[in-house]
Enzyme design. Structure first.
Site, PDB file in Angstrom:
ATOM      1  N   LEU A  31     116.839 -23.861 -58.185  1.00 22.22           N
ATOM      2  CA  LEU A  31     116.621 -24.232 -56.787  1.00 22.22           C
ATOM      3  C   LEU A  31     116.772 -25.205 -56.260  1.00 22.22           C
ATOM      4  O   LEU A  31     116.471 -26.159 -56.762  1.00 22.22           O
ATOM      5  CB  LEU A  31     115.315 -23.091 -56.600  1.00 22.22           C
ATOM      6  N   HIS A  35     119.502 -21.822 -52.029  1.00 17.23           N
ATOM      7  CA  HIS A  35     118.520 -20.693 -52.394  1.00 17.23           C
ATOM      8  C   HIS A  35     117.861 -20.531 -51.118  1.00 17.23           C
ATOM      9  O   HIS A  35     117.257 -19.896 -50.810  1.00 17.23           O
ATOM     10  CB  HIS A  35     117.747 -20.448 -53.930  1.00 17.23           C
TER      11      HIS A  35
END
Ligand code: AMP
Length: 282
Positions: A31, A35
């Site tokens: 991530l 995100h």
């Protein structure tokens, strides 16, 4: 933050939400702020935010790419917790591909054959099958996707239209590094120089957009600029939305929503980017 590994846990959790809408943010992990932006937006909409982390083997048309896909689960959990995400769903393959659901046959039309559909055969079918399962199992009220994967957004909209008319779809603008480079989990595989070179993709898109707004498009110079930085362009085109049909300069005024779409390779890493813009009509 709740950590869920089974669909049953999502169903149990839903029953406790007392009417609060459930937002699903599907990811493959590793991530970054792109995100996290999706999760923040979901939070802002007043939803209970569930982020899934699942590296879906069926959407990789290239075994090496799947093998090299970064996996950083511990760091991911810390980032999600810090963002205020309510729950993370980290299923294994058997949990996702259960026998009670069979593959669907979603007609994507030309959208499925161009650009990512053409250069990554089977990719969108893999995306559709995994999202169909996630949406069936989690029954989200809304879902959040990044404009970074523009064609994927169009595909998901078709999936929702056909099978999940009650799900609200949110498309979140691309989050970029200060250099302009679109954030991507794959950027982790670039060298320091590669990261620097890759920022030229966005700069060239911005220059091309100026031409497009005047009804002109010639990608030769941009492709050459990128080639000098070892970026091999796979495609760089001017298209209309939502079908990603190529725009010809003589009728560019017919299309309100337009985009430049790009894919290319640098240091063996496949990078995609795009720029969406609207044509102001009097
Ligand atoms: P991925 O983990 O690459 O499958 O991405 C999960 C979701 O995050 C997808 O909806 C992507 O479009 C979105 N996403 C990835 N990168 C960005 C970015 N730089 N800005 C906004 N959304 C992104």
């Amino acid at each position: 933050m709740n950590v869920l590994v089974s669909s049953q846990e999502i169903i149990d959790l839903k029953s406790k939400l007392a009417g609060k809408p459930l937002a699903l943010v599907p990811t493959m992990g590793a991530l970054h702020n792109g995100h996290l932006k999706l999760a923040e937006e979901a939070k802002q909409q007043g939803c209970y935010v569930l982020v899934s982390i699942f590296v879906n083997p069926r959407q990789f048309n290239n075994a090496v790419d799947l093998d090299k896909y970064p996996r950083t689960e511990d760091a991911d959990r810390i980032k999600l917790e810090a963002t205020g995400v309510d729950a993370v769903f980290i299923p294994n393959i058997a949990e996702v591909y259960t026998d009670d659901l069979s593959d669907i046959n979603l007609d994507l039309g030309e959208l499925g054959n161009v650009f990512e559909g053409h250069f990554r055969p089977g990719h969108f079918d893999g995306v559709v099958q995994v999202l169909y399962r996630f949406f069936m199992k989690a029954c989200p009220d809304c879902v959040f996707f990044g404009e970074k994967d523009l064609q994927q957004c169009m595909v998901v909209k078709k999936l929702i239209q056909a099978y999940f008319p009650n799900i609200s779809f949110f498309q979140i603008p691309t989050v970029r590094d200060v250099s302009g480079l679109a954030m991507s989990s794959r950027n982790q595989r670039l060298s320091k120089q590669g990261l620097d070179f890759a920022s030229a993709i966005y700069r060239n898109l911005v220059e091309l957009k100026k031409q497009c707004l005047l009804g002109d498009f010639d990608s030769v110079e941009a492709i050459e600029n990128l080639r000098k930085l070892n970026i091999e362009t796979e495609y760089l085109e001017w298209v209309s939305l939502p079908n990603l049909s190529i725009i010809r300069p003589e009728n560019f005024r017919n299309f309100h929503e337009q985009a430049l779409v790009f894919a290319g390779y640098l240091e063996g890493v496949r990078l995609i980017d795009n720029l969406v813009f609207t044509l102001q009509t009097e």
